[in-house]
Design a protein around this motif. Structure first.
Motif, PDB file in Angstrom:
ATOM      1  N   GLU A  17       0.805  -1.202   0.000  1.00 24.25           N
ATOM      2  CA  GLU A  17       0.000   0.000   0.000  1.00 24.25           C
ATOM      3  C   GLU A  17       0.844   1.260   0.000  1.00 24.25           C
ATOM      4  OE1 GLU A  17      -2.356  -0.315   3.457  1.00 24.25           O
ATOM      5  OE2 GLU A  17      -3.464  -2.078   2.777  1.00 24.25           O
ATOM      6  N   ALA A  18       2.143   1.123   0.354  1.00 21.69           N
ATOM      7  CA  ALA A  18       2.983   2.299   0.502  1.00 21.69           C
ATOM      8  C   ALA A  18       3.063   3.166  -0.748  1.00 21.69           C
ATOM      9  CB  ALA A  18       4.391   1.871   0.935  1.00 21.69           C
ATOM     10  N   PRO A  19       3.220   2.624  -1.984  1.00 24.27           N
ATOM     11  CA  PRO A  19       3.316   3.475  -3.150  1.00 24.27           C
ATOM     12  C   PRO A  19       2.079   4.329  -3.376  1.00 24.27           C
ATOM     13  CG  PRO A  19       4.068   1.254  -3.641  1.00 24.27           C
ATOM     14  CD  PRO A  19       3.400   1.212  -2.305  1.00 24.27           C
ATOM     15  N   ALA A  20       0.944   3.915  -2.820  1.00 24.64           N
ATOM     16  CA  ALA A  20      -0.284   4.673  -3.043  1.00 24.64           C
ATOM     17  C   ALA A  20      -0.301   5.971  -2.258  1.00 24.64           C
ATOM     18  CB  ALA A  20      -1.504   3.823  -2.651  1.00 24.64           C
ATOM     19  N   ARG A  21       0.592   6.092  -1.237  1.00 22.68           N
ATOM     20  CA  ARG A  21       0.622   7.309  -0.469  1.00 22.68           C
ATOM     21  C   ARG A  21       1.155   8.460  -1.314  1.00 22.68           C
ATOM     22  NH1 ARG A  21       2.883   3.438   3.231  1.00 22.68           N
ATOM     23  NH2 ARG A  21       1.447   2.980   4.923  1.00 22.68           N
ATOM     24  N   GLU A  22       0.723   9.658  -0.968  1.00 20.34           N
ATOM     25  CA  GLU A  22       1.181  10.832  -1.703  1.00 20.34           C
ATOM     26  C   GLU A  22       2.570  11.243  -1.215  1.00 20.34           C
ATOM     27  OE1 GLU A  22      -0.289  12.173  -4.246  1.00 20.34           O
ATOM     28  OE2 GLU A  22      -1.902  10.707  -4.134  1.00 20.34           O
ATOM     29  N   VAL A  23       3.526  10.345  -1.356  1.00 24.16           N
ATOM     30  CA  VAL A  23       4.883  10.602  -0.933  1.00 24.16           C
ATOM     31  C   VAL A  23       5.816  10.126  -2.025  1.00 24.16           C
ATOM     32  CG1 VAL A  23       6.618  10.168   0.829  1.00 24.16           C
ATOM     33  CG2 VAL A  23       4.209  10.240   1.470  1.00 24.16           C
ATOM     34  N   ARG A  24       6.792  10.970  -2.382  1.00 19.47           N
ATOM     35  CA  ARG A  24       7.744  10.561  -3.402  1.00 19.47           C
ATOM     36  C   ARG A  24       8.556   9.378  -2.909  1.00 19.47           C
ATOM     37  NH1 ARG A  24      11.306  15.466  -5.166  1.00 19.47           N
ATOM     38  NH2 ARG A  24      11.793  15.311  -2.948  1.00 19.47           N
ATOM     39  N   PRO A  25       8.918   8.441  -3.832  1.00 13.87           N
ATOM     40  CA  PRO A  25       9.647   7.249  -3.403  1.00 13.87           C
ATOM     41  C   PRO A  25      10.930   7.571  -2.639  1.00 13.87           C
ATOM     42  CG  PRO A  25       8.847   6.976  -5.636  1.00 13.87           C
ATOM     43  CD  PRO A  25       8.563   8.400  -5.261  1.00 13.87           C
ATOM     44  N   ASP A  26      11.703   8.578  -3.115  1.00 12.11           N
ATOM     45  CA  ASP A  26      12.953   8.884  -2.429  1.00 12.11           C
ATOM     46  C   ASP A  26      12.689   9.448  -1.034  1.00 12.11           C
ATOM     47  OD1 ASP A  26      11.787  11.134  -3.469  1.00 12.11           O
ATOM     48  OD2 ASP A  26      13.672  12.130  -3.987  1.00 12.11           O
ATOM     49  N   ARG A  27      11.644  10.263  -0.903  1.00 17.34           N
ATOM     50  CA  ARG A  27      11.284  10.794   0.419  1.00 17.34           C
ATOM     51  C   ARG A  27      10.780   9.675   1.325  1.00 17.34           C
ATOM     52  NH1 ARG A  27      10.074  15.235   3.318  1.00 17.34           N
ATOM     53  NH2 ARG A  27       8.255  15.150   4.699  1.00 17.34           N
ATOM     54  N   ALA A  28      10.004   8.746   0.763  1.00 19.74           N
ATOM     55  CA  ALA A  28       9.491   7.628   1.556  1.00 19.74           C
ATOM     56  C   ALA A  28      10.648   6.790   2.104  1.00 19.74           C
ATOM     57  CB  ALA A  28       8.557   6.765   0.715  1.00 19.74           C
ATOM     58  N   ARG A  29      11.687   6.603   1.285  1.00 14.56           N
ATOM     59  CA  ARG A  29      12.834   5.821   1.743  1.00 14.56           C
ATOM     60  C   ARG A  29      13.553   6.531   2.888  1.00 14.56           C
ATOM     61  NH1 ARG A  29      15.966   2.334  -2.783  1.00 14.56           N
ATOM     62  NH2 ARG A  29      14.149   1.332  -3.709  1.00 14.56           N
ATOM     63  N   GLY A  32      11.573   6.015   5.913  1.00 13.76           N
ATOM     64  CA  GLY A  32      11.771   4.645   6.375  1.00 13.76           C
ATOM     65  C   GLY A  32      13.092   4.473   7.105  1.00 13.76           C
ATOM     66  N   ILE A  33      14.147   5.086   6.578  1.00 14.01           N
ATOM     67  CA  ILE A  33      15.457   5.009   7.231  1.00 14.01           C
ATOM     68  C   ILE A  33      15.406   5.690   8.595  1.00 14.01           C
ATOM     69  CG2 ILE A  33      17.830   5.863   7.108  1.00 14.01           C
ATOM     70  CD1 ILE A  33      17.657   5.411   4.046  1.00 14.01           C
ATOM     71  N   HIS A 247       8.529  -2.207  17.811  1.00  8.88           N
ATOM     72  CA  HIS A 247       8.072  -3.118  16.747  1.00  8.88           C
ATOM     73  C   HIS A 247       7.096  -2.416  15.801  1.00  8.88           C
ATOM     74  CE1 HIS A 247       9.932  -6.968  17.635  1.00  8.88           C
ATOM     75  NE2 HIS A 247       9.805  -6.689  18.914  1.00  8.88           N
ATOM     76  N   TRP A 248       6.296  -1.514  16.331  1.00 10.64           N
ATOM     77  CA  TRP A 248       5.385  -0.750  15.477  1.00 10.64           C
ATOM     78  C   TRP A 248       6.172   0.129  14.511  1.00 10.64           C
ATOM     79  CZ3 TRP A 248       3.891   4.713  16.240  1.00 10.64           C
ATOM     80  CH2 TRP A 248       2.880   5.111  15.346  1.00 10.64           C
ATOM     81  N   LEU A 249       7.212   0.800  15.004  1.00 11.82           N
ATOM     82  CA  LEU A 249       8.052   1.624  14.134  1.00 11.82           C
ATOM     83  C   LEU A 249       8.752   0.768  13.079  1.00 11.82           C
ATOM     84  CD1 LEU A 249       9.702   4.006  16.773  1.00 11.82           C
ATOM     85  CD2 LEU A 249       7.901   4.582  15.133  1.00 11.82           C
ATOM     86  N   LEU A 250       9.106  -0.461  13.457  1.00 10.25           N
ATOM     87  CA  LEU A 250       9.759  -1.371  12.512  1.00 10.25           C
ATOM     88  C   LEU A 250       8.844  -1.679  11.335  1.00 10.25           C
ATOM     89  CD1 LEU A 250      12.358  -3.109  12.140  1.00 10.25           C
ATOM     90  CD2 LEU A 250      11.129  -4.956  13.256  1.00 10.25           C
ATOM     91  N   VAL A 251       7.565  -1.939  11.636  1.00 18.52           N
ATOM     92  CA  VAL A 251       6.597  -2.208  10.573  1.00 18.52           C
ATOM     93  C   VAL A 251       6.419  -0.976   9.688  1.00 18.52           C
ATOM     94  CG1 VAL A 251       4.177  -2.742  10.108  1.00 18.52           C
ATOM     95  CG2 VAL A 251       5.401  -3.995  11.881  1.00 18.52           C
ATOM     96  N   LEU A 252       6.312   0.196  10.306  1.00 17.65           N
ATOM     97  CA  LEU A 252       6.162   1.427   9.532  1.00 17.65           C
ATOM     98  C   LEU A 252       7.374   1.665   8.629  1.00 17.65           C
ATOM     99  CD1 LEU A 252       4.681   3.915  12.167  1.00 17.65           C
ATOM    100  CD2 LEU A 252       3.469   2.659  10.381  1.00 17.65           C
ATOM    101  N   ALA A 253       8.558   1.364   9.131  1.00 18.14           N
ATOM    102  CA  ALA A 253       9.772   1.560   8.336  1.00 18.14           C
ATOM    103  C   ALA A 253       9.754   0.665   7.104  1.00 18.14           C
ATOM    104  CB  ALA A 253      11.002   1.271   9.194  1.00 18.14           C
ATOM    105  N   HIS A 254       9.378  -0.608   7.284  1.00 19.76           N
ATOM    106  CA  HIS A 254       9.362  -1.546   6.160  1.00 19.76           C
ATOM    107  C   HIS A 254       8.228  -1.263   5.181  1.00 19.76           C
ATOM    108  CE1 HIS A 254      12.522  -4.552   6.932  1.00 19.76           C
ATOM    109  NE2 HIS A 254      12.395  -4.158   8.183  1.00 19.76           N
ATOM    110  N   ALA A 255       7.222  -0.517   5.619  1.00 19.99           N
ATOM    111  CA  ALA A 255       6.151  -0.138   4.697  1.00 19.99           C
ATOM    112  C   ALA A 255       6.577   1.002   3.786  1.00 19.99           C
ATOM    113  CB  ALA A 255       4.904   0.267   5.483  1.00 19.99           C
ATOM    114  N   ARG A 256       7.704   1.633   4.085  1.00 22.79           N
ATOM    115  CA  ARG A 256       8.141   2.792   3.319  1.00 22.79           C
ATOM    116  C   ARG A 256       9.444   2.586   2.566  1.00 22.79           C
ATOM    117  NH1 ARG A 256       4.903   4.023   7.183  1.00 22.79           N
ATOM    118  NH2 ARG A 256       3.613   5.894   7.155  1.00 22.79           N
ATOM    119  N   ALA A 257      10.188   1.564   2.906  1.00 24.87           N
ATOM    120  CA  ALA A 257      11.476   1.331   2.248  1.00 24.87           C
ATOM    121  C   ALA A 257      11.758  -0.159   2.210  1.00 24.87           C
ATOM    122  CB  ALA A 257      12.585   2.068   2.989  1.00 24.87           C
ATOM    123  N   PRO A 258      12.454  -0.635   1.157  1.00 24.63           N
ATOM    124  CA  PRO A 258      12.775  -2.064   1.050  1.00 24.63           C
ATOM    125  C   PRO A 258      13.693  -2.511   2.181  1.00 24.63           C
ATOM    126  CG  PRO A 258      13.132  -0.910  -1.038  1.00 24.63           C
ATOM    127  CD  PRO A 258      12.923   0.139  -0.009  1.00 24.63           C
TER     128      PRO A 258
END
Length: 317
Positions: A17-29, A32-33, A247-258
């Motif tokens: 679902e992450a790509p559907a957010r209104e966030v540029r891929p580089d910003r999302a990464r 996530g970092i 653990h919640w932050l971990l899931v959020l991080a992986h939803a935004r970056a590989p």
């Protein structure tokens, strides 16, 4: 990392679902970092809190109980049979129970080790968990490693020997607890990966702490001592909060970056452990610990690079 090395629960649906957010891929990464760095900071604070409680005379098993009691209470507010009736239905209930017990064993062994070892020592040994996963993935998952990967795994375990230095009397025997933690955690990761094919993320999260909590509750009369200071109560509750939010932050991080982008930042936990150990407990890691840590981290980064190249060479479906 003790908690931070926890295999991410099945997050593929959220990640898609992450790509559907209104966030540029580089910003999302980048986000996530940042979330991954925050995750390991939370887990480092959790370990520091557990060590502080042990030094204050709190039984590590009591600390383990509070870790799961608070976590289960928080998760149950959002994931429970009332709001999500299907959450209790597992296609592999035995595997869910085994996974929960492995997570409990990993946590308890880590807290027992922290009673005697420096934060930097425990986390350096725990960085061998990904190497152990890579080694066990062959016989247990059919994911066999190449010769070069096996060499890297062997070098990584040599790094652990540099830290522990068996037979030289340099490290406390409690290092065996950390080694047991590594094994429990590696098996926990593998069972998590197996369960991803059968149960939803919500079901796996629901069962995560239940077996440990059920196992510890009957032991409370023998391990419970009512804290006399509010600071001890705060640390006991804080451990559960730090673990759950981490653990919640971990899931959020992986939803935004590989995962391959995020994995190297897990090793920033070593920096946090050194800093917290020095400022809170006056611990200065030995040069052997730092050398062994660099060997283990280097081996882990090599395995990560090999996996990244393997995926890039894989033909598109």
């Amino acid at each position: 990392m003790s908690e931070g090395q926890a295999a991410t629960p099945r997050i593929d649906a959220e990640a898609r679902e992450a790509p559907a957010r209104e966030v540029r891929p580089d910003r999302a990464r980048l986000v996530g970092i940042g979330l991954m760095c925050a995750t390991v900071a939370f887990f480092s604070c959790l370990d520091a809190s557990a060590k502080g409680l042990a030094l204050a005379g709190v039984d590590p098993l009591m600390t383990t109980f509070m870790r799961y009691a608070v976590s289960v209470a928080m998760i149950s507010l959002f994931v429970n049979p009332v709001t999500t009736p299907s959450v209790v239905h597992s296609r592999r209930l035995g595997l869910q129970i085994a996974r929960s017990l492995l997570l409990f064993g990993s946590t308890a062994l880590n807290f027992l080790a922290l009673r005697h070892l420096q934060l930097a020592e425990t986390i350096s040994i725990q960085f061998a968990a990904p190497l152990t996963v890579a080694l066990l993935a062959g016989p247990l998952l059919g994911e066999w490693s190449s010769r070069s990967r096996l060499v890297a795994i062997g070098v990584g375990f040599l790094g652990v020997l540099v830290i522990v230095r068996p037979g030289l009397g340099a490290v406390h025997p409690a290092a065996l607890f950390s080694l047991g933690n590594v094994l429990c955690y590696a098996l926990y990761v593998i069972t998590t990966r197996k369960l991803a094919a059968y149960d939803s993320t919500a079901t796996t999260m629901f069962y995560s702490g239940l077996a440990g909590l059920a196992l510890m509750t009957p032991l409370l009369p023998w391990i419970w001592t009512t804290p006399s200071a509010w600071t001890v109560w705060a640390l006991l509750v804080g451990i559960g909060l730090l673990g759950t939010v981490g653990h919640w932050l971990l899931v959020l991080a992986h939803a935004r970056a590989p995962a391959n982008v995020l994995a190297p930042f897990i090793y920033t936990q070593l920096l946090w452990s050194v800093l917290l150990g020095f400022f809170l407990f006056g611990d200065v890691p030995s040069h052997w610990t730092l050398l062994g840590a660099m060997i283990v981290v280097g081996s882990g980064l090599y395995l990560l690079a090999q996996e990244t190249m393997r995926r890039e060479r894989r033909p598109a479906a």
